[in-house]
Design an enzyme around this catalytic site. Structure first.
Site, short mmCIF file in Angstrom:
data_model
loop_
_atom_site.label_atom_id
_atom_site.label_comp_id
_atom_site.label_asym_id
_atom_site.label_seq_id
_atom_site.Cartn_x
_atom_site.Cartn_y
_atom_site.Cartn_z
N PRO A 23 0.83 -1.21 0.00
CA PRO A 23 0.00 0.00 0.00
C PRO A 23 0.86 1.26 0.00
CG PRO A 23 -0.78 -1.57 1.64
CD PRO A 23 0.55 -2.08 1.16
N TYR A 188 -0.99 4.10 13.36
CA TYR A 188 -2.38 4.47 13.15
C TYR A 188 -3.25 3.82 14.22
CZ TYR A 188 -0.45 6.43 8.91
OH TYR A 188 0.31 7.17 8.05
N LEU A 307 12.80 -1.74 1.80
CA LEU A 307 14.08 -1.65 1.11
C LEU A 307 14.43 -2.95 0.40
CD1 LEU A 307 16.24 0.50 3.57
CD2 LEU A 307 14.94 1.22 1.55
N ARG A 330 8.48 1.62 -3.17
CA ARG A 330 9.27 2.61 -3.90
C ARG A 330 9.86 2.03 -5.18
NH1 ARG A 330 9.74 3.60 1.50
NH2 ARG A 330 9.55 5.77 2.20
#
Length: 365
Positions: A23, A188, A307, A330
C-alpha cells in the site's frame, strides 16, 4: 521455477506468484468536490502495476470513516460513491493484469495521526479546521510529536469504529476486491491501541497486553464475520516500535498467533510509526527477520516489506522461508513493470501484455 514466481493459495484466492504491491498513499483525492473518492490518478497508478506483472496489488489506506483519513486528500471506503469509484479500479485491474492480477483494499483509521497535511502540500503538522481539518481521536489524549492532541475515545466511539470497519469491508466485497487488509501498523489507530507508548487506558481497551490488543482483534472478528469464508483476510502490523518500552518482536509474535486464530490468513510485517523518537536501523531487507520470526513462531503466512529493490533480494526472502510473499513500494514507483523484469532476471517466463510483447527481452545465454 524461482521461489518468487511459485503460485500461492490463500483460502480460495489463487495468486500467480509471490511478488506483490505494498500500500502506498497517493494523497490525490479531491477534498472539496469528491472527498475520499479515488479517481483517474488511482486508476493509472494501480493499473500500471497490474500491466507490469504484479500478482497482488494492495491499495493505499482507505479510511473507514471521514475522521480516519490521514489527510483531507486521502481515499475512503465509507460511502457508496467511494465504493463505485473503487469498483471501476478493481474491474480495470482484473481485465488488464499481466499475471491475472488480484487486488485488495487496505482498510484503515489514522487515529491521532489523522487530519495532517499531505507530503507535497508544502506544510507540515495537523490541518486546522479552518483549512479543512478536524479533531482527531486516539486511545489516550497523547499527541504524536508535532501534531495536535487527540480526544480520548469513549466506549461508544470505539464500538462505532469497529462497525465502520465492518461496513467498509462489506463495501469492499461489493466493489469487487479479492481480499482485504486491515491496517494495524505505522502508528495508526489500531497500532495506537496496541502500543504501550500511546495507550495509557486502564479500562478493557488498555492496561495489559490483552487489553491493548483487544481493538485489533475485535476489528479482525468484525471484518471476518461479514466477508465470505472463501476470502482471505490480511493484517498489517508493526513488528517493532523501535523505541524503548514499545511493541517488540515477542509481542508481535503473540499478536500474530492470536490474529491467525481469529481468522487472519497472512500477516503483512512492517515496523515503526508509533512515535517520532523511534530509532529505526534501516538497511536492505531490514525487516525480513521480523517476518521470518513471525512466520516460524506464530505459524502463519507472512509478507515482508522494506528496502527490497532487486529480484535477487525478493527471491532470497521467499526461497529461504523468510516470507511467503514480497511487497514492494518505492521500487514499484520507479519501475511499474518490476515483476516482468524480475521474472526475466530470474530466468522465468511471465506473460507480458500483448501490447508490450515487442519489448520482451531476448535471452542470449
Amino acid at each position: 521455477m524461482p521461489a518468487l514466481f511459485q503460485p500461492l493459495r490463500l483460502r480460495s484466492l489463487e495468486l500467480q506468484h509471490r511478488g506483490w504491491v505494498s500500500p502506498m498513499c497517493q494523497y490525490s483525492c479531491d477534498p472539496d468536490d469528491a472527498p475520499g473518492v479515488p479517481n483517474d490518478w488511482h486508476l493509472m497508478h494501480l493499473g500500471s502495476f497490474a500491466a507490469g506483472g504484479a500478482a497482488l496489488i494492495l491499495t493505499e489506506a482507505a479510511a473507514v470513516n471521514a475522521e480516519g483519513r490521514i489527510s483531507p486528500r486521502d481515499a475512503g471506503l465509507y460511502n457508496s460513491g467511494q465504493a463505485e469509484a473503487w469498483q471501476r479500479i478493481t474491474s480495470f485491474v482484473h481485465r488488464h493484469g499481466a499475471a491475472e492480477a488480484k487486488i485488495g483494499v487496505q482498510l484503515a483509521h489514522a487515529g491521532r495521526k489523522a487530519s495532517t497535511y499531505w507530503p507535497f502540500s508544502g506544510k507540515r503538522g495537523s490541518v486546522p479546521e479552518s483549512d479543512g481539518g478536524w479533531t482527531t481521536v486516539g486511545p489516550s489524549p497523547l499527541a504524536f510529536e508535532g501534531y495536535a492532541s487527540p480526544a480520548a475515545m469513549g466506549a461508544d466511539q470505539i464500538s462505532g469504529v469497529v462497525r465502520d470497519f465492518a461496513d467498509a469491508a462489506v463495501r469492499a466485497v461489493d466493489a469487487g476486491f479479492d481480499t482485504i487488509e486491515i491496517h494495524g501498523a505505522h502508528g495508526y489507530l489500531l497500532h495506537q491501541f496496541q502500543s504501550p507508548l500511546i495507550n495509557t487506558r486502564t479500562d478493557a481497551w488498555g492496561g495489559d497486553e490483552t487489553g491493548r490488543n483487544r481493538l485489533m482483534l475485535t476489528v479482525v472478528d468484525a471484518v471476518r464475520a461479514v466477508i465470505p469464508e472463501s476470502m482471505p483476510l490480511l493484517l498489517r502490523i508493526s513488528a517493532s516500535d523501535w523505541a524503548e518500552g514499545g511493541v517488540d518482536l515477542a509481542a508481535s509474535v503473540r499478536l500474530a498467533r492470536q490474529a491467525a486464530e481469529h481468522g487472519v490468513d497472512l500477516i503483512d510485517v512492517s515496523s515503526g510509526g508509533a512515535v517520532a523518537h523511534q530509532q529505526i536501523k534501516a538497511g536492505p531487507g531490514y525487516q525480513t527477520g521480523f517476518s521470518a520470526a513471525i512466520r516460524k513462531e506464530a505459524g502463519v503466512a507472512t509478507g515482508t516489506v522494506g528496502l527490497l529493490t532487486s529480484a535477487c533480494q525478493a527471491e532470497h526472502a521467499v526461497a529461504t522461508g523468510q516470507a511467503d510473499g514480497v511487497l514492494i513500494a518505492r521500487a514499484a514507483l520507479r519501475d511499474p513493470h518490476w515483476w516482468l523484469r524480475a521474472a526475466f532476471e530470474l530466468g522465468h517466463d511471465l506473460a507480458w501484455p500483448p501490447q508490450y510483447e515487442r519489448a520482451v527481452p531476448r535471452r542470449t545465454f
